[in-house]
Write an enzyme that holds these catalytic residues in place. Structure first.
Site, PDB file in Angstrom:
ATOM      1  N   LYS A 100       0.847  -1.200   0.000  1.00 41.99           N
ATOM      2  CA  LYS A 100       0.000   0.000   0.000  1.00 41.99           C
ATOM      3  C   LYS A 100       0.882   1.249   0.000  1.00 41.99           C
ATOM      4  O   LYS A 100       1.407   1.644   1.033  1.00 41.99           O
ATOM      5  CB  LYS A 100      -0.902   0.026   1.248  1.00 41.99           C
ATOM      6  CG  LYS A 100      -2.049   0.996   1.068  1.00 41.99           C
ATOM      7  CD  LYS A 100      -2.522   1.620   2.352  1.00 41.99           C
ATOM      8  CE  LYS A 100      -1.694   2.792   2.771  1.00 41.99           C
ATOM      9  NZ  LYS A 100      -1.579   3.902   1.805  1.00 41.99           N
ATOM     10  N   GLY A 144       7.011   5.478   7.816  1.00 42.34           N
ATOM     11  CA  GLY A 144       6.071   6.588   7.874  1.00 42.34           C
ATOM     12  C   GLY A 144       6.138   7.210   9.254  1.00 42.34           C
ATOM     13  O   GLY A 144       7.171   7.139   9.933  1.00 42.34           O
ATOM     14  N   SER A 145       5.038   7.790   9.690  1.00 46.73           N
ATOM     15  CA  SER A 145       5.093   8.551  10.935  1.00 46.73           C
ATOM     16  C   SER A 145       4.936   7.646  12.168  1.00 46.73           C
ATOM     17  O   SER A 145       4.368   6.554  12.097  1.00 46.73           O
ATOM     18  CB  SER A 145       4.021   9.641  10.924  1.00 46.73           C
ATOM     19  OG  SER A 145       2.763   9.062  10.708  1.00 46.73           O
ATOM     20  N   GLU A 169      10.215   2.090  10.310  1.00 47.60           N
ATOM     21  CA  GLU A 169      11.150   3.225  10.373  1.00 47.60           C
ATOM     22  C   GLU A 169      10.279   4.461  10.373  1.00 47.60           C
ATOM     23  O   GLU A 169       9.485   4.674   9.453  1.00 47.60           O
ATOM     24  CB  GLU A 169      12.105   3.204   9.174  1.00 47.60           C
ATOM     25  CG  GLU A 169      12.989   1.958   9.123  1.00 47.60           C
ATOM     26  CD  GLU A 169      13.804   1.717  10.375  1.00 47.60           C
ATOM     27  OE1 GLU A 169      14.138   2.685  11.085  1.00 47.60           O
ATOM     28  OE2 GLU A 169      14.081   0.539  10.686  1.00 47.60           O
ATOM     29  N   CYS A 227      13.271  12.137   6.433  1.00 46.85           N
ATOM     30  CA  CYS A 227      13.172  11.765   7.848  1.00 46.85           C
ATOM     31  C   CYS A 227      14.445  12.162   8.581  1.00 46.85           C
ATOM     32  O   CYS A 227      14.443  12.380   9.775  1.00 46.85           O
ATOM     33  CB  CYS A 227      12.921  10.275   7.971  1.00 46.85           C
ATOM     34  SG  CYS A 227      13.937   9.337   6.848  1.00 46.85           S
ATOM     35  N   GLU A 263       8.251  16.945  15.496  1.00 48.17           N
ATOM     36  CA  GLU A 263       8.602  16.771  14.082  1.00 48.17           C
ATOM     37  C   GLU A 263       7.620  17.562  13.219  1.00 48.17           C
ATOM     38  O   GLU A 263       6.419  17.306  13.252  1.00 48.17           O
ATOM     39  CB  GLU A 263       8.557  15.295  13.661  1.00 48.17           C
ATOM     40  CG  GLU A 263       8.991  15.099  12.212  1.00 48.17           C
ATOM     41  CD  GLU A 263       8.840  13.664  11.690  1.00 48.17           C
ATOM     42  OE1 GLU A 263       7.749  13.090  11.843  1.00 48.17           O
ATOM     43  OE2 GLU A 263       9.813  13.142  11.132  1.00 48.17           O
TER      44      GLU A 263
HETATM   45  P1  NAD Z   1       2.391   8.784   7.084  1.00 45.44           P
HETATM   46  O1  NAD Z   1       2.546   8.099   8.397  1.00 45.44           O
HETATM   47  O2  NAD Z   1       1.353   9.829   6.947  1.00 45.44           O
HETATM   48  O3  NAD Z   1       2.045   7.693   5.948  1.00 45.44           O
HETATM   49  C1  NAD Z   1       2.854   6.535   5.787  1.00 45.44           C
HETATM   50  C2  NAD Z   1       1.988   5.430   5.223  1.00 45.44           C
HETATM   51  O4  NAD Z   1       1.028   5.062   6.218  1.00 45.44           O
HETATM   52  C3  NAD Z   1       1.196   5.852   3.977  1.00 45.44           C
HETATM   53  O5  NAD Z   1       1.139   4.779   3.076  1.00 45.44           O
HETATM   54  C4  NAD Z   1      -0.171   6.144   4.550  1.00 45.44           C
HETATM   55  O6  NAD Z   1      -1.215   6.017   3.616  1.00 45.44           O
HETATM   56  C5  NAD Z   1      -0.278   5.089   5.633  1.00 45.44           C
HETATM   57  N1  NAD Z   1      -1.272   5.409   6.659  1.00 45.44           N
HETATM   58  C6  NAD Z   1      -1.656   6.629   7.070  1.00 45.44           C
HETATM   59  N2  NAD Z   1      -2.608   6.515   8.013  1.00 45.44           N
HETATM   60  C7  NAD Z   1      -2.802   5.202   8.198  1.00 45.44           C
HETATM   61  C8  NAD Z   1      -3.660   4.442   9.044  1.00 45.44           C
HETATM   62  N3  NAD Z   1      -4.486   5.037   9.894  1.00 45.44           N
HETATM   63  N4  NAD Z   1      -3.601   3.110   8.971  1.00 45.44           N
HETATM   64  C9  NAD Z   1      -2.759   2.498   8.121  1.00 45.44           C
HETATM   65  N5  NAD Z   1      -1.918   3.156   7.294  1.00 45.44           N
HETATM   66  C10 NAD Z   1      -1.944   4.497   7.342  1.00 45.44           C
HETATM   67  O7  NAD Z   1       3.831   9.322   6.678  1.00 45.44           O
HETATM   68  P2  NAD Z   1       4.247  10.182   5.411  1.00 45.44           P
HETATM   69  O8  NAD Z   1       3.723  11.560   5.574  1.00 45.44           O
HETATM   70  O9  NAD Z   1       3.967   9.460   4.147  1.00 45.44           O
HETATM   71  O10 NAD Z   1       5.836  10.177   5.581  1.00 45.44           O
HETATM   72  C11 NAD Z   1       6.469  11.049   6.474  1.00 45.44           C
HETATM   73  C12 NAD Z   1       6.825  10.361   7.764  1.00 45.44           C
HETATM   74  O11 NAD Z   1       7.608   9.215   7.496  1.00 45.44           O
HETATM   75  C13 NAD Z   1       7.662  11.236   8.676  1.00 45.44           C
HETATM   76  O12 NAD Z   1       7.267  11.059  10.006  1.00 45.44           O
HETATM   77  C14 NAD Z   1       9.073  10.706   8.443  1.00 45.44           C
HETATM   78  O13 NAD Z   1       9.963  10.962   9.511  1.00 45.44           O
HETATM   79  C15 NAD Z   1       8.813   9.256   8.252  1.00 45.44           C
HETATM   80  N6  NAD Z   1       9.882   8.594   7.510  1.00 45.44           N
HETATM   81  C16 NAD Z   1      10.789   7.862   8.206  1.00 45.44           C
HETATM   82  C17 NAD Z   1      11.831   7.237   7.549  1.00 45.44           C
HETATM   83  C18 NAD Z   1      12.862   6.436   8.302  1.00 45.44           C
HETATM   84  O14 NAD Z   1      13.636   5.745   7.676  1.00 45.44           O
HETATM   85  N7  NAD Z   1      12.883   6.510   9.633  1.00 45.44           N
HETATM   86  C19 NAD Z   1      11.936   7.354   6.163  1.00 45.44           C
HETATM   87  C20 NAD Z   1      10.979   8.091   5.473  1.00 45.44           C
HETATM   88  C21 NAD Z   1       9.951   8.714   6.159  1.00 45.44           C
END
Ligand code: NAD
Length: 541
Positions: A212, A265-266, A293, A327, A425
């Site tokens: 996804k 993601g977050s 991550e 990130c 963040e």
């Molecule tokens: P996000 O958490 O909004 O989304 C990440 C994924 O989760 C997307 O596919 C999104 O559709 C999905 N998602 C969102 N809500 C959900 C839910 N309720 N249930 C299931 N899935 C859900 O993050 P983003 O805005 O796409 O990316 C930015 C974040 O990712 C920042 O916090 C950043 O620090 C982090 N990040 C971390 C790394 C790392 O290696 N540590 C790398 C890249 C990004």
């Protein structure tokens, strides 16, 4: 593998192309950009090797030009997600027993397709979908994804070669089985490479995947999937679904065959998913692997022995490239009083020289942030800093979403070491700076460690070796990737394995063999050559 111990090609990092004026790659990528911009792309779901259109669609637009429509993508219903799971489990029957060199060949081919015929397209799609400059697109969508694919193949064979000792009368063998069931990849908007790597590395190890992608990355995720198809990933091995993340995730996590989550993601979302997995634990056939991550509040600390120009460059590159949406992006800095005047002047001069606009104009250093939600959130923090007595805007601070989601690169100066933007963040082009008395270096290191819940990346700039050593020790749990005399961004696969602990993730280091180990379940096979025929041991007399 039956008939040979095959060596895989030695993995090398893909050289980064310059895209300087007059180069053929610049012409090619601009042509690809225009062609994608001027056509309408329809992105279907991809299940069991078939393009599935659902008729329930959402449009895609470049963040820097949000009134322009690039096309639409199709949203999955619950039945599509169930179909993706069923199909993956069916594909597992043949994929999980395919010899490893066949799997390796597919992903090595994918790497070469991106290095060659798909390079301009995947970069142009990333410039359009995520508003990356060509340099940011090249180091992500082309080079990092190529590196992941090449190095993972090498890491896989390194893992397979890890074998136990055997004595003469028995032979011990370990085979690295894929996980039973299917795996789930949930990927973020900010890196096309991460989006491709999360499903691909699990599939490489013999797993089947439901993937996804982020709604804000669908346009470039499609190119990744096109590459996987052309490289020969068989039907059903990687299935892509878009749409309501809550519905999709609930459907996936309620399957008894769910066996692993590969998330980037977050932090909040990852913790929610972990909780859901915990709530379902009694229904699973196997304990799921959970790799995430997540967020960061990445720091730069300068010691009074540092070079002010180097500190300023670490700040401007580390905080503002890709609009601070890495990130690893620096978002808080601690500068000693004695260096501050010089650092301030260099930073302000640099930021004032940045050009902001569409990535199509290659003289722009920064472009737009990813979507309106992010824009509004950042604008709110900037307005708050303008109003607060313990903060001031040193440079930047303007924003405009009439054409694209443009936030000026912004430096906040605070007198409060725990000011909100020192801790939270924001994920945008905003860095907050706190100036500390030179003689409070040790106290400042303690402050850096305790200020945020995250521990992803961080940097120390100093020439005094004792100061470097002190920071290395004091900050040992404050960052999973720690940089000395450098900016805290720009990890390269095979050189700086990436990830952090605390609220930043499970620290399973993307771009290393450690990560791949999470996607296998080793089986030990002991074969005894002369099998005992009498239960009595000699001690029984
Ligand atoms: P996000 O958490 O909004 O989304 C990440 C994924 O989760 C997307 O596919 C999104 O559709 C999905 N998602 C969102 N809500 C959900 C839910 N309720 N249930 C299931 N899935 C859900 O993050 P983003 O805005 O796409 O990316 C930015 C974040 O990712 C920042 O916090 C950043 O620090 C982090 N990040 C971390 C790394 C790392 O290696 N540590 C790398 C890249 C990004």
């Amino acid at each position: 593998m039956g008939k040979g111990f095959f060596n895989v090609p030695v993995a090398v990092n893909e050289p980064v192309k310059s895209y300087a004026p007059g180069t053929p790659e610049r012409t090619e990528v601009l042509e690809a950009y225009k062609s994608l911009y001027n056509s309408t792309t329809d992105v279907p779901l991809y299940i069991n090797g078939k393009d599935i259109t659902t008729g329930n669609t959402r449009t895609m637009s470049p963040p820097h030009d949000h009134k322009h429509i690039l096309g639409q993508y199709h949203l999955a219903a619950k039945s599509h997600v169930e179909q993706a799971i069923t199909t993956a489990l069916e594909a597992r029957k043949t994929w999980s027993v395919l010899p490893w060199e066949q799997r390796a060949a597919i992903f090595l081919k994918a790497a070469e397709l991106i290095a060659g015929p798909y390079r301009a397209r995947i970069n142009a799609a990333t410039m359009l979908a995520q508003s990356k400059t060509i340099h940011q697109a090249e180091i992500d969508a082309a080079c990092e994804l190529i590196d992941f694919l090449r190095f993972n193949v090498q890491f896989m064979t390194d893992i397979y070669m890890e074998q136990p000792e055997s004595n003469g009368d028995a032979w011990n063998r370990v085979e690295y089985r894929p996980l039973e069931g299917f795996t789930y990849a949930v990927t973020p908007f900010n890196f096309t490479a991460i989006a491709g790597n999360l499903p691909a590395c699990m599939a490489l190890m013999g797993n089947v995947v439901v993937w996804k992608p982020s709604d804000s990355q669908v346009f470039s995720a499609k190119v990744v999937m096109d590459v996987f198809k052309e490289a020969g990933v068989p039907d059903g091995v990687i299935n892509v679904v878009f749409g309501d993340p809550v519905m999709i995730t609930e459907t996936v996590l309620s399957s008894p065959d769910f066996s692993g989550l590969h998330f980037t993601g977050s932090t909040y979302i990852f913790k929610e998913l972990w909780k859901q997995i915990g709530n379902n634990i009694h229904s699973y056939k196997t304990y799921p692997r959970i790799v995430g991550e997540t967020g960061g509040k990445d720091f730069i600390v300068a010691h009074s022995s540092a070079n002010a120009k180097q500190v300023a460059t670490a700040i401007t590159r580390g905080a503002f490239e890709f609009q601070g949406q890495k990130c690893s992006a620096a978002s808080r800095a601690y500068i000693p009083e004695s260096l501050w005047e010089d650092v301030k002047n260099f930073v302000v001069e640099d930021v004032n020289s940045f050009k902001m606009g569409s990535p199509e104009d290659m003289s722009n250093f920064v472009t737009a942030v990813i979507h309106e939600g992010s824009f509004d959130k950042l604008a709110k923090y900037i307005d708050q800093a303008k109003a607060d007595s313990d903060a001031e805007i040193l440079v930047g601070g303007n924003y405009d979403k009439s054409t694209g989601y443009f936030i000026e690169p912004t430096v906040i100066l605070t007198t409060n070491s725990k000011y909100e933007t020192m801790c939270t963040e924001l994920f945008g082009p905003v860095i907050t700076i706190y100036v500390y008395p030179d003689n409070e270096y040790s106290e400042t290191l303690a402050l850096v460690d305790e200020t945020s819940e995250y521990a992803l990346t961080g940097a120390i700039l100093a020439t005094d070796r004792y100061a470097i050593d002190e920071a290395t020790v004091a900050l040992q749990n404050s960052a999973g990737n720690f940089y000395i005399n450098d900016k805290p961004t720009g990890a390269v696969v095979g050189q700086q394995p990436f990830g952090g602990a605390r609220a930043s993730g499970t620290n399973d280091k993307a771009g290393s063999a450690q990560n791949l180990l999470r996607w296998v379940s080793p089986r030990l096979i002991k074969e005894t050559f002369v099998t005992p025929v009498d239960y009595r041991y000699p001690f029984l007399g």
